[in-house]
Design an enzyme around this catalytic site. Structure first.
Site, PDB file in Angstrom:
ATOM      1  N   ASN A  33       0.877  -1.177   0.000  1.00 52.75           N
ATOM      2  CA  ASN A  33       0.000   0.000   0.000  1.00 52.75           C
ATOM      3  C   ASN A  33       0.915   1.229   0.000  1.00 52.75           C
ATOM      4  OD1 ASN A  33      -1.835   2.024   0.487  1.00 52.75           O
ATOM      5  ND2 ASN A  33      -2.340   1.370   2.577  1.00 52.75           N
ATOM      6  N   LYS A  35       0.236   4.279  -0.387  1.00 48.80           N
ATOM      7  CA  LYS A  35      -0.404   5.497   0.160  1.00 48.80           C
ATOM      8  C   LYS A  35      -0.132   6.677  -0.773  1.00 48.80           C
ATOM      9  CE  LYS A  35      -0.180   3.407   4.684  1.00 48.80           C
ATOM     10  NZ  LYS A  35      -0.190   3.536   6.120  1.00 48.80           N
ATOM     11  N   HIS A 122      -9.673   1.251   5.163  1.00 48.65           N
ATOM     12  CA  HIS A 122      -8.392   1.542   5.816  1.00 48.65           C
ATOM     13  C   HIS A 122      -8.615   2.589   6.906  1.00 48.65           C
ATOM     14  CE1 HIS A 122      -4.293   2.772   6.528  1.00 48.65           C
ATOM     15  NE2 HIS A 122      -3.899   1.664   5.921  1.00 48.65           N
ATOM     16  N   GLU A 124      -6.948   5.057   7.827  1.00 45.74           N
ATOM     17  CA  GLU A 124      -6.687   6.450   7.413  1.00 45.74           C
ATOM     18  C   GLU A 124      -7.904   7.044   6.700  1.00 45.74           C
ATOM     19  OE1 GLU A 124      -2.968   5.739   5.398  1.00 45.74           O
ATOM     20  OE2 GLU A 124      -2.062   5.225   7.322  1.00 45.74           O
ATOM     21  N   GLU A 194      -5.491  -4.632  10.941  1.00 48.94           N
ATOM     22  CA  GLU A 194      -4.456  -3.610  11.118  1.00 48.94           C
ATOM     23  C   GLU A 194      -4.751  -2.792  12.376  1.00 48.94           C
ATOM     24  OE1 GLU A 194      -2.494  -2.508   7.116  1.00 48.94           O
ATOM     25  OE2 GLU A 194      -4.289  -1.318   7.310  1.00 48.94           O
ATOM     26  N   GLY A 200       2.289   2.609  10.757  1.00 46.99           N
ATOM     27  CA  GLY A 200       3.251   3.694  10.537  1.00 46.99           C
ATOM     28  C   GLY A 200       3.934   4.175  11.804  1.00 46.99           C
ATOM     29  N   SER A 240       3.284  -1.769  10.623  1.00 45.86           N
ATOM     30  CA  SER A 240       4.737  -1.811  10.837  1.00 45.86           C
ATOM     31  C   SER A 240       5.333  -3.197  10.567  1.00 45.86           C
ATOM     32  CB  SER A 240       5.094  -1.319  12.241  1.00 45.86           C
ATOM     33  OG  SER A 240       4.662   0.009  12.407  1.00 45.86           O
TER      34      SER A 240
END
Ligand code: PGA
Length: 279
Positions: A33, A35, A122, A124, A194, A200, A240
């Site tokens: 991904n 991003k 996701h 985000e 996740e 991240g 991560s």
């Protein structure tokens, strides 16, 4: 009359070894991904580098999906045709089919440039763009309608983990966006657990936390759709994940690969993550 599912469950109980062989047959994935990173030329360079290194590794048994920004998809698709186990993925899609929605990209548009997988839910997008379970559910339906595969993300924020409420939280996300699907559709969904606090941050969930959550998710799928169906569904870990921790994570019973953010932008690191999958 016994159903086909009962029949398979009976075989499973009779022969534990056969069951284990069956579990291993689940599709294994490494999904990158990217991003909002890379421009077209650096994105294409990254793919060339990944190809160059991946060619010399034994990775044909893994399905690799690259989810680039929308702007690269068309060009990237041409490169990906060179390696049959690589597929094109998108990071998002509209929850509507078409129409007056300035700036949106539809599932149909993505399909027309060769996209096969689309990430939905996701954290985000849930956090920064206020995407609700309802919207995510609509996206899942549109993707499946076009014969493509949603990569459905779920995961709890830090305060939920600290309150030990992660199981209920994640299962609710799954129930709200996926449990309306019939059995023949749920098997087309790739799930990715996740934990938001691990994305991240360099903080990876530990192997006990990962296996426990993946097992909880699979049990919920089994309760809803039966064990045979649940055993067919790939559940990936994201947060991560890197070359140094991938072998341990991918070795867990209910983990079928990874959704990789930061580490998917470094060719060597990404290929080492792919290689972390044992045959
Ligand atoms: P990360 O991101 O690997 O950079 O933690 C994972 C993701 O957001 O899918």
């Amino acid at each position: 009359m016994a159903s086909l599912t009962d029949f398979f469950n009976a075989i499973t109980i009779c022969d534990q070894n056969e069951h284990l062989t069956y579990l291993n047959m689940r599709t294994k994935y490494v999904i990158g991904n990217w991003k909002m990173n890379t421009d077209l030329s650096s994105g294409l360079k990254l793919v060339e580098e990944i190809f160059e290194i991946a060619q010399h590794t034994d990775s044909e048994h893994i399905k690799v999906v690259l989810c680039s920004p929308f702007t690269h998809l068309s060009e990237l698709g041409k490169f990906l045709q060179k390696l049959p186990h690589f597929s094109l993925g998108a990071q998002n899609t509209s929850h509507k089919k078409n129409g007056a929605l300035t700036g949106e990209i539809s599932v149909e548009m993505l399909k027309s440039v060769g996209v096969e997988y689309i990430i939905v839910g996701h954290s985000e997008r849930r956090d920064h763009f206020r995407e609700s379970d309802e919207m995510i559910k609509a996206k899942v339906d549109l993707i499946l309608e076009e014969g493509m595969k949603p990569v459905f993300c779920c995961g709890e924020p830090k305060e939920i983990r600290e309150a030990d409420q992660q199981n209920a939280y994640v299962l609710k996300q799954i129930e709200n966006a996926l449990f309306h699907l019939p059995a023949e559709q749920i098997t087309k969904v790739v799930l990715a657990y996740e934990p938001v606090w691990a994305i991240g941050t360099g903080l990876t969930a530990n192997t006990d936390q990962i296996q426990a959550m993946h097992q909880t998710i699979r049990q919920a799928l089994a309760q809803k759709y039966g064990q045979t169906i649940a055993d067919e569904i790939s559940i990936l870990y994201g947060g991560s994940c890197k070359a140094s921790n991938a072998p341990e994570i991918f070795g867990l019973t209910d983990v079928d690969g990874g959704l990789i953010g930061g580490a998917s932008l470094i060719a060597n690191e990404f290929v080492n993550i792919i290689s972390a999958h044992q045959k």
